[in-house]
Design an enzyme around this catalytic site. Structure first.
Site, mmCIF file in Angstrom:
data_model
loop_
_atom_site.group_PDB
_atom_site.id
_atom_site.type_symbol
_atom_site.label_atom_id
_atom_site.label_comp_id
_atom_site.label_asym_id
_atom_site.label_seq_id
_atom_site.Cartn_x
_atom_site.Cartn_y
_atom_site.Cartn_z
ATOM 1 N N THR A 1 45.437 47.473 25.814
ATOM 2 C CA THR A 1 44.386 47.397 24.781
ATOM 3 C C THR A 1 43.146 48.084 25.362
ATOM 4 O O THR A 1 42.569 47.597 26.346
ATOM 5 C CB THR A 1 44.062 45.929 24.426
ATOM 6 O OG1 THR A 1 45.300 45.253 24.202
ATOM 7 C CG2 THR A 1 43.183 45.817 23.199
ATOM 8 N N LYS B 1 38.801 41.796 30.478
ATOM 9 C CA LYS B 1 39.000 40.566 31.246
ATOM 10 C C LYS B 1 39.169 39.380 30.304
ATOM 11 O O LYS B 1 38.480 39.296 29.286
ATOM 12 C CB LYS B 1 37.780 40.332 32.159
ATOM 13 C CG LYS B 1 37.841 39.052 32.962
ATOM 14 C CD LYS B 1 36.656 38.897 33.902
ATOM 15 C CE LYS B 1 36.719 37.527 34.576
ATOM 16 N NZ LYS B 1 35.593 37.258 35.460
ATOM 17 N N GLU C 1 28.419 26.272 39.297
ATOM 18 C CA GLU C 1 27.920 27.388 38.484
ATOM 19 C C GLU C 1 26.773 27.016 37.557
ATOM 20 O O GLU C 1 26.939 26.263 36.599
ATOM 21 C CB GLU C 1 29.089 27.946 37.651
ATOM 22 C CG GLU C 1 28.745 29.234 36.958
ATOM 23 C CD GLU C 1 29.964 29.902 36.318
ATOM 24 O OE1 GLU C 1 31.102 29.485 36.597
ATOM 25 O OE2 GLU C 1 29.745 30.836 35.541
ATOM 26 N N GLU D 1 36.167 41.874 38.795
ATOM 27 C CA GLU D 1 36.069 40.633 38.016
ATOM 28 C C GLU D 1 34.624 40.117 38.013
ATOM 29 O O GLU D 1 34.107 39.658 37.002
ATOM 30 C CB GLU D 1 36.945 39.599 38.736
ATOM 31 C CG GLU D 1 37.860 38.799 37.874
ATOM 32 C CD GLU D 1 38.624 37.797 38.740
ATOM 33 O OE1 GLU D 1 39.441 38.234 39.582
ATOM 34 O OE2 GLU D 1 38.404 36.589 38.578
ATOM 35 N N ARG E 1 35.478 22.778 37.326
ATOM 36 C CA ARG E 1 35.876 21.809 38.368
ATOM 37 C C ARG E 1 35.667 20.415 37.763
ATOM 38 O O ARG E 1 34.949 19.575 38.319
ATOM 39 C CB ARG E 1 35.078 21.979 39.667
ATOM 40 C CG ARG E 1 34.890 23.412 40.122
ATOM 41 C CD ARG E 1 36.203 24.122 40.468
ATOM 42 N NE ARG E 1 36.172 25.510 40.055
ATOM 43 C CZ ARG E 1 35.581 26.516 40.702
ATOM 44 N NH1 ARG E 1 35.006 26.277 41.858
ATOM 45 N NH2 ARG E 1 35.609 27.737 40.225
ATOM 46 N N GLY F 1 40.644 27.324 35.454
ATOM 47 C CA GLY F 1 40.921 28.635 34.870
ATOM 48 C C GLY F 1 40.749 29.724 35.905
ATOM 49 O O GLY F 1 40.211 29.494 36.992
ATOM 50 N N GLU G 1 45.471 30.034 42.645
ATOM 51 C CA GLU G 1 44.007 29.921 42.548
ATOM 52 C C GLU G 1 43.597 28.736 41.657
ATOM 53 O O GLU G 1 42.698 27.966 42.010
ATOM 54 C CB GLU G 1 43.425 31.225 41.982
ATOM 55 C CG GLU G 1 41.917 31.180 41.928
ATOM 56 C CD GLU G 1 41.295 32.504 41.487
ATOM 57 O OE1 GLU G 1 41.734 33.577 41.956
ATOM 58 O OE2 GLU G 1 40.362 32.440 40.666
ATOM 59 N N LYS H 1 41.555 25.151 42.341
ATOM 60 C CA LYS H 1 40.414 24.717 41.532
ATOM 61 C C LYS H 1 40.607 23.317 40.926
ATOM 62 O O LYS H 1 39.657 22.730 40.412
ATOM 63 C CB LYS H 1 40.135 25.742 40.429
ATOM 64 C CG LYS H 1 39.527 27.039 40.981
ATOM 65 C CD LYS H 1 39.509 28.091 39.905
ATOM 66 C CE LYS H 1 38.760 29.335 40.339
ATOM 67 N NZ LYS H 1 38.953 30.439 39.387
HETATM 68 C C1 LIG Z 1 37.233 29.230 35.323
HETATM 69 C C2 LIG Z 1 36.945 28.679 36.500
HETATM 70 O O1 LIG Z 1 36.219 29.335 37.455
HETATM 71 C C3 LIG Z 1 35.416 30.457 37.142
HETATM 72 C C4 LIG Z 1 34.257 30.392 38.045
HETATM 73 C C5 LIG Z 1 34.294 30.946 39.298
HETATM 74 C C6 LIG Z 1 35.345 31.800 39.667
HETATM 75 C C7 LIG Z 1 36.292 32.171 38.756
HETATM 76 C C8 LIG Z 1 37.365 33.125 39.133
HETATM 77 O O2 LIG Z 1 37.333 33.649 40.256
HETATM 78 O O3 LIG Z 1 38.296 33.341 38.341
HETATM 79 C C9 LIG Z 1 36.228 31.738 37.342
HETATM 80 O O4 LIG Z 1 35.653 32.787 36.617
HETATM 81 C C10 LIG Z 1 37.379 27.314 36.837
HETATM 82 O O5 LIG Z 1 37.039 26.836 37.932
HETATM 83 O O6 LIG Z 1 38.036 26.658 36.008
#
Ligand SMILES: C=C(O[C@H]1C=CC=C(C(=O)O)[C@@H]1O)C(=O)O
Length: 447
Positions: A189, A194, A243, A287, A393, A407, A422, A426
Site C-alpha cells: 500500500t 506504520k 510515555e 519507526e 504498560r 503493542g 517484544e 511489554k
Molecule cells: C505500544 C506500546 O509501546 C509503544 C511505545 C514505545 C515503544 C513502542 C515500540 O517500540 O513499538 C510502541 O510504539 C506498548 O507498550 O503497548
C-alpha cells in the site's frame, strides 16, 4: 459556584492516604517520576462519561469548560478534572467486548477531595469541593478523622501481591499471522508506513485487589515510569507508562516521541551494548522517526514552533529500553490541552502513519476495543496546567480477572516472531507489578 475548603497537613504518611482511597469510588492517582507532587483524587462531585467515542474529545472538552465556570477564581490553579479519553476517536469503528464496561468511551471527573502530596516530606494539601459550606466542611472532617485512625497503624512496607492462577496470551498465533499480513499490506500500500498492533493477555488470579498494595507494587516495580491508577465501579485501570503525551506548564508544552524498543541487558556491559544496537538500528530508527515527524507536523498545524534534538536518546525502563526524543514548544494561552490532544492522539507510537489509514487498519485487524489502553490519561487544572500520559504498560482488573495490553510498531521490514517477543517484554511491567513471582499456570493459548 462550587464551595471549596483547603487544608495543609504536615504529618500524614502517603500509605494512609492510599489506604483511605480504597473507600472511595471513583479514584484517580497520578505520580510522575520527575515531579515533586503526587495527586490523589477521591469521589466525584461531577463526572462525565461520553456516550460514544465519535465525539468524546469534544464532549469532554465542553464539559470541562462548563465546570470551569463554577470553580472559584482562587482555586483555578489547584483544582483539576482527572480521567482518560478513549483510544478510538472520531468515528473509528470500535468492537465492544466485556472488558472496559463503563470506561469504554473514557471517563472524567471533578473530585470531591483532591490531595496534592509533596513526595519527599509527605506534606499534603487537601481540597474539599462541595455545593454548600457545610457539606464541604463535613467531607473534610470525616476524611481527616478516618485518616487519623488509619495513620495510627498504616503499614507502609506492604508488598503482598495477587496470586496468579492462570495466564493466557490471547490469540497468539492469530496475532502473529496478523502481523505478517500487515507487513504485506505495508509493502503493497503506497502510503501506509506504520501500524501499531496490540494484543492482550488474560490472567485469572486469587486474592483481593487493594489499592494500597497495588500502588506500592507499582512504584517498586517501575522506578522511573509514571504510576497511574483509575478506579471506577469495580474496574481498576493501572499503568506504568514511560510515555508523556502532553504536559502544559509555565506557558510551555512538553511532549515526547517514545518508539523503538530493545531488551535490557543482564549486565551493565550487555545493557550498554543493547542500547547502542538500538541507537544504530535502521528499522527502529525509522519507526521512531515516523513518530517524531508526525508530532512535529501536528504541532506546526497548531501554529506552534517545536524544538527537539535531531538524534534520539535512550529511555531505560526495568524491562525495556526505548528510543526517546523530548519535544517542547512555547504555548500561547488560547490553545487548550484538549485541542492539542485531539491533534496529537494517537501518535504513530500507538496508532500509525498516516493516522487515519492506520487507525482503520487497527480497527479492521484487532477484534477488541482498546478502551484506555494507549489512550491519553491525566489531569487538567482550571488554569490550563496539566499532564496526560499514554496508557501503555497497562492492565484492567475486575473481580478475579486482569487483562494486560501490549503493542508494537509494525513497519515494512518487521519480523512477526520478533514482535511477539517484544510485546511479551511489554507485558512484563504489569506482570511484575500485580502478581507474585510463584507464577503458576503459565500457558500460551494458540487462538
Ligand atoms: C505500544 C506500546 O509501546 C509503544 C511505545 C514505545 C515503544 C513502542 C515500540 O517500540 O513499538 C510502541 O510504539 C506498548 O507498550 O503497548
Amino acid at each position: 459556584m462550587y464551595v471549596v475548603q483547603d487544608l495543609k497537613l504536615d504529618s500524614f504518611p502517603l500509605a494512609a492516604f492510599i489506604q483511605m482511597s480504597q473507600r472511595f469510588d471513583p479514584v484517580y492517582i497520578f505520580d510522575a517520576p520527575d515531579q515533586p507532587t503526587l495527586k490523589i483524587a477521591l469521589g466525584a462531585i461531577d463526572s462525565f462519561e461520553p456516550q460514544t467515542n465519535q465525539t468524546a474529545f469534544n464532549d469532554i472538552s465542553n464539559w470541562y469548560a462548563h465546570i470551569a465556570q463554577s470553580i472559584p477564581d482562587k482555586y483555578m490553579q489547584d483544582l483539576a478534572v482527572v480521567g482518560g479519553l478513549p483510544f478510538q476517536k472520531n468515528g473509528q469503528a470500535s468492537i465492544r467486548t466485556d472488558v472496559w464496561r463503563d470506561l469504554d468511551h473514557g471517563y472524567f471527573f471533578l473530585p470531591q477531595l483532591l490531595i496534592h502530596i509533596a513526595k519527599d516530606d509527605y506534606k499534603a494539601h487537601i481540597f474539599s469541593v462541595g455545593t454548600t459550606f457545610d457539606n464541604t466542611q463535613q467531607q473534610l472532617q470525616s476524611f481527616l478523622t478516618n485518616l487519623k485512625l488509619l495513620a495510627a497503624h498504616a503499614d507502609t512496607g506492604s508488598i503482598s501481591k495477587l496470586h496468579l492462577q492462570q495466564k493466557k496470551e490471547l490469540a497468539l498465533q492469530h496475532w502473529q499471522s496478523l502481523v505478517k499480513q500487515t507487513v504485506t499490506q505495508l509493502n503493497t500500500t503506497a502510503n501506509l508506513q506504520k501500524v501499531v498492533l496490540s494484543r492482550q493477555m488474560q490472567v485469572q488470579f486469587t486474592g483481593t485487589l487493594e489499592l494500597k498494595q497495588l500502588f506500592n507494587n507499582l512504584r517498586r516495580a517501575n522506578l522511573n515510569t509514571y504510576h497511574v491508577i483509575l478506579k471506577l465501579r469495580g474496574s481498576v485501570f493501572v499503568s506504568a507508562t514511560p510515555e508523556r503525551l502532553l504536559k502544559i506548564a509555565n506557558h510551555h508544552l512538553y511532549t515526547a516521541a517514545v518508539a523503538g524498543t530493545i531488551r535490557r541487558g543482564t549486565t551493565p556491559d550487555s545493557d550498554i551494548r543493547y542500547g547502542q544496537t538500538l541507537l544504530a538500528d535502521q528499522k527502529n530508527l525509522q519507526e521512531h522517526q515516523y513518530v517524531v515527524q508526525n508530532i512535529i507536523d501536528n504541532l506546526r498545524r497548531l501554529k506552534l514552533q517545536p524544538h527537539y534534538a535531531t538524534r534520539p536518546q535512550l529511555l531505560k525502563n526495568p524491562n525495556v529500553q526505548h528510543l526517546y526524543t523530548p519535544i517542547t514548544s512555547i504555548l500561547p494561552k488560547q490553545i487548550s490541552a484538549f485541542e492539542i490532544l485531539q491533534q496529537l492522539h494517537p501518535t504513530p507510537a500507538l496508532g500509525g502513519l498516516p493516522q487515519t489509514l492506520a487507525s482503520q487498519v487497527i480497527a479492521a485487524v484487532e477484534n477488541y476495543d482498546r478502551g484506555l489502553y494507549g489512550a491519553p490519561i491525566g489531569y487538567l487544572q482550571f488554569d490550563g496546567v496539566g499532564e496526560f500520559v499514554v496508557g501503555i504498560r497497562s492492565a484492567l482488573l475486575r473481580q478475579q480477572t486482569a487483562w494486560l495490553f501490549a503493542g508494537a510498531g509494525i513497519v515494512a521490514d518487521s519480523d512477526a516472531a520478533a514482535e511477539v517477543l517484544e510485546t511479551r517484554l511489554k507485558f512484563q511491567p504489569m506482570l511484575n507489578t500485580l502478581f507474585s513471582t510463584d507464577q503458576r499456570g503459565d500457558h500460551a493459548n494458540g487462538n
